[in-house]
Design a protein around this motif. Structure first.
Motif: not given
Length: 287
Positions: A161, A184, A187
């Motif tokens: 990320e 995430h 990301k």
């Protein structure tokens, strides 16, 4: 060792709607976190945990299986991951001549993809492995040295990320069986786009949704009833394998993941199912 949660229990074994194996949340919708629950929780397998805790839990899983990672993949895929990885590197099609080529292999700690790439390419094709797990990287460094490929492959500890590389550095970005463990995903995809040069390629290999009737039922039974038990017998613990199986069910289906790749800026996005969709390869280009 794998950390336990309060009360000594790691997580309950979840069961399915169909045979007890579908996740409680639909996988049709693309989502930025790994199965976002409320504003501050995300999925860790079928459990909801605080967003800040998830990466540490994932790291503990891989610290516990690093030395047995190939065995883990053999158990989870019935040995098919070796054929899938061969197809993956073949689709990448690295140059075999003298031209330089730079690959970034993310979550590739044990070095399997990078070494396959090195053997399939010319001497001026190099690779950087970036993995958040020092235990996985230790295994990869040892294997790379034993294969006498350390002049072409180096290892860097880092988070998918927030990659520790300048923009436009690499010709290709690969990630195999790793992106579903990222908290995430959006990301990680944005970072993949950032570090690729214009004309660079993104390739992902990941477990996905089996689309073949009967095979999907057999695969679910193997995943939830067989794999954790085999993990306990061969590795001494069922919990890491239980999480890894559950994380597959929480990951977006093929087309939803393709939409996430497009949303990150990649063009010419496509995917190929492997073994009826048990795994899938996704490709995108930075135009």
């Amino acid at each position: 060792m794998l950390r336990c949660m309060e009360g000594g229990a790691f997580w309950p074994v979840a069961r399915a709607d169909r045979l007890g194996y579908d996740s409680p949340m639909s996988r049709n919708t693309a989502h930025s976190a790994a199965g976002t629950g409320s504003d501050d929780t995300v999925s860790f397998g079928f459990r909801q945990v605080r967003e800040g805790e998830r990466q540490g839990l994932v790291n503990s899983v891989f610290a516990s299986v690093a030395e047995r990672y190939d065995l883990m993949n053999d158990l989870m895929s019935g040995g098919l991951h070796r054929l899938w990885k061969a197809d993956f590197v073949s689709w990448l099609n690295p140059p075999k001549g003298i031209e330089p080529f730079r690959l970034l292999d993310v979550a590739g700690g044990t070095g399997d993809i990078a070494m396959r790439y090195a053997r399939a390419s010319g001497e001026n094709a190099t690779a950087v492995i970036c993995d958040i797990s020092p235990e996985m990287l230790d295994v990869g460094k040892r294997r790379i040295q034993e294969a006498h490929l350390d002049h072409r492959i180096r290892c860097v500890e880092g988070n998918a990320e927030a990659l520790p590389f300048e923009a436009g550095t690499f010709d290709a970005y690969t990630i195999a069986f790793g992106i579903r463990n990222v908290t995430h995903v959006d990301k990680a995809l944005s970072e993949a786009y950032r570090v690729l040069r214009p004309g660079g390629r993104f390739l992902c290999l990941e477990f996905s949704e089996c689309r073949v009737p009967l095979l999907d039922t057999l695969y679910d039974f193997h995943s939830f009833e067989v794999i954790p038990r085999l993990g306990k017998l061969t590795a001494g613990a069922a919990e890491p394998y239980q999480y890894l199986v559950e994380s597959i069910r929480k990951f977006p289906k093929q087309e939803a993941f393709a939409d996430m790749i497009r949303a990150s800026g990649f063009a010419k996005v496509s995917y190929r199912d492997l073994t009826g969709g048990v795994a899938a390869m996704h490709s995108g280009w930075k135009i």
